[in-house]
Design a protein around this motif. Structure first.
Motif, PDB file in Angstrom:
ATOM      1  N   PRO A  43      20.167 -33.143  -4.569  1.00  0.00           N
ATOM      2  CA  PRO A  43      18.894 -33.315  -3.848  1.00  0.00           C
ATOM      3  C   PRO A  43      17.755 -32.460  -4.390  1.00  0.00           C
ATOM      4  N   GLY A  44      17.999 -31.727  -5.447  1.00  0.00           N
ATOM      5  CA  GLY A  44      16.988 -30.908  -6.100  1.00  0.00           C
ATOM      6  C   GLY A  44      17.658 -30.232  -7.279  1.00  0.00           C
ATOM      7  N   HIS A  45      16.884 -29.963  -8.341  1.00  0.00           N
ATOM      8  CA  HIS A  45      17.508 -29.372  -9.508  1.00  0.00           C
ATOM      9  C   HIS A  45      16.530 -28.435 -10.200  1.00  0.00           C
ATOM     10  N   VAL A  46      16.932 -27.209 -10.362  1.00  0.00           N
ATOM     11  CA  VAL A  46      16.198 -26.243 -11.176  1.00  0.00           C
ATOM     12  C   VAL A  46      17.013 -26.050 -12.447  1.00  0.00           C
ATOM     13  N   VAL A  47      16.410 -26.376 -13.574  1.00  0.00           N
ATOM     14  CA  VAL A  47      17.141 -26.237 -14.829  1.00  0.00           C
ATOM     15  C   VAL A  47      17.216 -24.752 -15.201  1.00  0.00           C
ATOM     16  N   ASN A  48      18.365 -24.351 -15.686  1.00  0.00           N
ATOM     17  CA  ASN A  48      18.579 -22.971 -16.081  1.00  0.00           C
ATOM     18  C   ASN A  48      19.723 -22.979 -17.077  1.00  0.00           C
ATOM     19  N   LEU A  49      20.019 -21.811 -17.613  1.00  0.00           N
ATOM     20  CA  LEU A  49      21.239 -21.681 -18.396  1.00  0.00           C
ATOM     21  C   LEU A  49      22.426 -21.595 -17.434  1.00  0.00           C
ATOM     22  N   ALA A  50      23.607 -21.723 -18.020  1.00  0.00           N
ATOM     23  CA  ALA A  50      24.832 -21.589 -17.250  1.00  0.00           C
ATOM     24  C   ALA A  50      25.206 -20.127 -17.045  1.00  0.00           C
ATOM     25  N   HIS A  51      24.542 -19.236 -17.782  1.00  0.00           N
ATOM     26  CA  HIS A  51      24.730 -17.795 -17.686  1.00  0.00           C
ATOM     27  C   HIS A  51      23.482 -17.180 -18.322  1.00  0.00           C
ATOM     28  N   GLY A  52      23.468 -15.870 -18.552  1.00  0.00           N
ATOM     29  CA  GLY A  52      22.259 -15.246 -19.073  1.00  0.00           C
ATOM     30  C   GLY A  52      21.966 -15.593 -20.525  1.00  0.00           C
ATOM     31  N   VAL A  53      20.698 -15.401 -20.911  1.00  0.00           N
ATOM     32  CA  VAL A  53      20.298 -15.579 -22.313  1.00  0.00           C
ATOM     33  C   VAL A  53      21.052 -14.559 -23.168  1.00  0.00           C
ATOM     34  N   GLU A  92      10.047 -33.537  -4.216  1.00  0.00           N
ATOM     35  CA  GLU A  92       9.872 -33.911  -5.617  1.00  0.00           C
ATOM     36  C   GLU A  92       8.861 -32.977  -6.302  1.00  0.00           C
ATOM     37  N   PRO A  93       9.241 -32.377  -7.399  1.00  0.00           N
ATOM     38  CA  PRO A  93       8.315 -31.483  -8.103  1.00  0.00           C
ATOM     39  C   PRO A  93       7.444 -32.277  -9.085  1.00  0.00           C
ATOM     40  N   THR A  94       6.350 -31.665  -9.526  1.00  0.00           N
ATOM     41  CA  THR A  94       5.461 -32.344 -10.473  1.00  0.00           C
ATOM     42  C   THR A  94       6.047 -32.347 -11.884  1.00  0.00           C
ATOM     43  N   ARG A  95       6.950 -31.440 -12.144  1.00  0.00           N
ATOM     44  CA  ARG A  95       7.689 -31.477 -13.409  1.00  0.00           C
ATOM     45  C   ARG A  95       9.052 -30.833 -13.155  1.00  0.00           C
ATOM     46  N   ASN A  96       9.982 -31.034 -14.073  1.00  0.00           N
ATOM     47  CA  ASN A  96      11.299 -30.430 -13.912  1.00  0.00           C
ATOM     48  C   ASN A  96      11.163 -28.910 -14.058  1.00  0.00           C
ATOM     49  N   PRO A  97      11.459 -28.150 -13.009  1.00  0.00           N
ATOM     50  CA  PRO A  97      11.319 -26.700 -13.121  1.00  0.00           C
ATOM     51  C   PRO A  97      12.447 -26.085 -13.944  1.00  0.00           C
ATOM     52  N   VAL A  98      12.109 -25.078 -14.724  1.00  0.00           N
ATOM     53  CA  VAL A  98      13.111 -24.409 -15.546  1.00  0.00           C
ATOM     54  C   VAL A  98      12.775 -22.931 -15.660  1.00  0.00           C
ATOM     55  N   TRP A  99      13.794 -22.105 -15.580  1.00  0.00           N
ATOM     56  CA  TRP A  99      13.707 -20.693 -15.981  1.00  0.00           C
ATOM     57  C   TRP A  99      15.076 -20.306 -16.524  1.00  0.00           C
ATOM     58  N   PHE A 100      15.189 -19.113 -17.078  1.00  0.00           N
ATOM     59  CA  PHE A 100      16.454 -18.707 -17.691  1.00  0.00           C
ATOM     60  C   PHE A 100      16.911 -17.370 -17.131  1.00  0.00           C
ATOM     61  N   MET A 101      18.160 -17.318 -16.710  1.00  0.00           N
ATOM     62  CA  MET A 101      18.697 -16.010 -16.342  1.00  0.00           C
ATOM     63  C   MET A 101      18.621 -15.090 -17.566  1.00  0.00           C
ATOM     64  N   ARG A 102      18.223 -13.849 -17.346  1.00  0.00           N
ATOM     65  CA  ARG A 102      17.980 -12.862 -18.418  1.00  0.00           C
ATOM     66  C   ARG A 102      16.876 -13.283 -19.381  1.00  0.00           C
ATOM     67  N   GLN A 103      15.922 -14.114 -18.890  1.00  0.00           N
ATOM     68  CA  GLN A 103      14.805 -14.478 -19.758  1.00  0.00           C
ATOM     69  C   GLN A 103      13.966 -13.245 -20.118  1.00  0.00           C
ATOM     70  N   ALA A 104      13.907 -12.279 -19.199  1.00  0.00           N
ATOM     71  CA  ALA A 104      13.252 -11.004 -19.494  1.00  0.00           C
ATOM     72  C   ALA A 104      14.316 -10.090 -20.072  1.00  0.00           C
ATOM     73  N   GLY A 105      14.230  -9.869 -21.371  1.00  0.00           N
ATOM     74  CA  GLY A 105      15.275  -9.015 -21.934  1.00  0.00           C
ATOM     75  C   GLY A 105      15.324  -9.054 -23.437  1.00  0.00           C
ATOM     76  N   ARG A 106      16.491  -8.695 -23.945  1.00  0.00           N
ATOM     77  CA  ARG A 106      16.640  -8.343 -25.347  1.00  0.00           C
ATOM     78  C   ARG A 106      16.369  -9.452 -26.347  1.00  0.00           C
ATOM     79  N   SER A 107      16.334 -10.710 -25.888  1.00  0.00           N
ATOM     80  CA  SER A 107      16.031 -11.768 -26.853  1.00  0.00           C
ATOM     81  C   SER A 107      14.565 -11.714 -27.296  1.00  0.00           C
ATOM     82  N   LEU A 108      13.716 -11.000 -26.550  1.00  0.00           N
ATOM     83  CA  LEU A 108      12.281 -10.982 -26.862  1.00  0.00           C
ATOM     84  C   LEU A 108      11.877  -9.728 -27.632  1.00  0.00           C
TER      85      LEU A 108
END
Lengths: 389, 389
Positions: free
Chosen positions: B352-362, B42-58
């Motif tokens: 049994p575990g869930h890392v939130v992410n996008l369904a594909h890249g940003v 069990e994590p202390t909060r729901n973990p999340v990152w995004f595929m292609r989070q480092a990239g052209r959206s920034l």
């Protein structure tokens, strides 16, 4: 909208001289292997045709297309008929597929669209806003005369071999219209259906109307079946397809529901195809299709199982299937390809009818002699027994 | 091959000072929400990152990339580390994903490849024949030093937040290598695996080796998890994936199996992701993954059901999942997006575990403020209860 309303309301069935209804055996397609298989009747041989059979794989096609743009060639009736007939002459396939492009109805409606070689359909002005969608012009009925003439010419040559009409489905049409060009993920239309559902409904509704008109013109002029191509529907979840797309594809089919489809026993069978749609083949069926096309990702036996397990509101579960020779195997050594074709024919026996086809279009680099040999093999296999015989 | 053999055989676990093993709480990633979720804790909060989070959206990314080619930016350790860190600073995501490109190992091996803006990876000499495949150069171990340096720099900045290593899977790498450029249907590699299986095995085997080396370099240098991207695996049938692709992806994972993956309880979790792979998520798991990424086509609850229904040779059925916010909804009005994010978090509670992410890249055009808001929402939702709380 007057042209469309006239076109939808006026007819009360296919004309008496239509190939599906004519008493002339030399012109009647009702007993053809394709139509019989799609009606769930036993055909005299396993019917086969290939998506994109009319096209770049044929030297005779490349010859007649020289110096003529793609859309221009679709709009010259004599040329479109010639191109449609070429693969029938060469391969002895059991049907012709009308040579056209999914954006032809857009061009006929006056939308600024062209096919750029090596790219695909490109729109001068993509449809992104409610204003863009509202400004889309109606497709006037007489603009379809050029299509009717091409179909009439083709059917006259085909005799008792059926012509399959052709149209792009609303989602695939709208995908090009929102993106303005081919895209990989179709994010534009997918974003619009969630973020601006009213504009999506207007755009997809417009596309459904022109698609339905395009189908109707071909069927009335002599096509004995028709296929709706939803090439990019596989980019959608089943839920999004059902909610945002199926109603529009159903509208397209509804334009011909008095002369074609599952509710008209002696009408023209309607085929519905998309790649990557294995998760929701039953939704394709329930849009109003007589039969469903299957790509290479699942076997026909599995597709049959899924359809049977999910009957629709009209009670239909299993329906005839079309497919699904993997185009990637067309270049494999003959024993590998032959075993695959036999598997496909055997797998198709599970369904209440089977039209053999590729799982997607003929790749341009395909050796046409391989296609001819595949047709010969399929025709030599016993009907209803497939490769296990 | 000596570099690779050395790299595979020598280590007997992650170094003592590795973030997953260190006793220093300021540097330990073992208790991070991401690692805990991927280990089924069990994590202390729901973990999340995004595929292609480092990239052209920034905008900060576009600024530092100005005038620097894509592959060049991946090979400057300081710049690669900076780009990797940008989205962590901005969005407070629970992991950094190493900024790189799937063809970086090819370039490091000396293959003539570049990333053309607006096109993607383009090879000077596509791999089409047995001779082409045999001529592929080995990836020398010291060529990976530039990667190790970038990872070391990144990890030093990240503290107790994990870095996820990154590699392209053999099929997707080979798809670019056969086609020579991006393609829609990946007919080249699919044709090769059927028509010339020996050349396919040689090419995919080479790709598996460099992919495995690339993963290993990142994990040894401090990455706390790693993800294998098989972007184009969805173009395959489950049968073709299992027969012609999974063995090679398993080889890539096997390169790190002593320090990562399901058989090493305190090792680095391994993620495996592809789009359109809903038909064979269990095959992705059984290649040696700790957790499986899911795209937008099916819900996480359905993905969980399928995995549980198809246990692998090692007895594992359900595993932690990653995904699957539809990127098409990032531009939708906030209430629509919020409801969707809540649905995804709720659906993930089945696993049994869930890392939130996008369904594909940003998507490049994404408003970064929306991503930040999505992270805030996910972190505010109760762990294990999702949107239904």
């Amino acid at each position: 909208m007057s042209a469309q309303t006239t076109s939808s309301d006026a007819p009360t069935g296919l004309p008496a001289e239509h190939p599906l209804r004519t008493a002339d055996p030399a012109r009647s397609t009702a007993r053809s292997p394709l139509v019989r298989a799609l009606r769930g009747q036993e055909p005299t041989r396993n019917p086969v045709w290939f998506m994109r059979q009319a096209g770049r794989s044929l030297p005779e096609y490349r010859r007649v297309r020289e110096g003529i743009g793609m859309l221009e060639s679709c709009l010259q009736p004599e040329l479109a008929a010639e191109i449609t007939l070429q693969p029938v002459r060469r391969h002895d396939v059991d049907a012709a597929i009308f040579f056209s492009d999914i954006v032809v109805p857009l061009r006929l409606a006056g939308v600024d669209v062209e096919i750029q070689p090596g790219v695909g359909p490109v729109l001068g002005r993509p449809v992104r806003t409610a204003e863009d969608a509202a400004a889309l012009p109606p497709l006037e009925d007489d603009a379809l005369d050029v299509i009717r003439e091409a179909v009439t010419r083709t059917v006259a040559e085909l005799g008792d071999r059926p012509l399959i009409g052709f149209a792009g489905a609303p989602f695939t049409l709208a995908a090009y219209m929102v993106e303005g060009r081919p895209s990989r993920d179709h994010m534009g239309p997918r974003r619009m259906m969630h973020g601006d559902p009213d504009t999506w409904a207007a755009l997809a509704g417009w596309a459904a109307t022109v698609s339905g008109q395009f189908l109707r013109a071909q069927l009335e002029a002599g096509a004995s079946a028709a296929q709706l191509f939803d090439s990019w529907a596989g980019s959608l979840s089943a839920e999004d397809y059902l909610r945002h797309v199926q109603p529009h594809s159903a509208t397209a089919f509804a334009h011909v529901a008095d002369i074609a489809g599952p509710a008209v026993a002696d009408g023209a069978p309607l085929l519905h195809f998309g790649t990557g749609t294995g998760e929701f083949l039953h939704h394709l069926r329930d849009a109003g299709a007589t039969a469903v096309g299957v790509d290479h990702r699942i076997t026909l036996a599995e597709a049959h199982r899924r359809l049977a397990a999910h009957p629709g509101p009209d009670g239909r579960g299993a329906v005839p299937l079309q497919g699904n020779i993997d185009p990637a195997l067309l270049g494999a050594p003959w024993p590998v390809l032959e075993a695959h074709v036999r598997d496909v024919v055997a797998s198709g026996t599970a369904a209440p009818g089977h039209v053999v086809n590729l799982a997607h279009g003929v790749p341009p680099e395909t050796d046409p002699e391989v296609l001819t040999r595949v047709v010969e093999l399929i025709h030599a296999l016993p009907v209803g027994e497939g490769g296990q015989a």
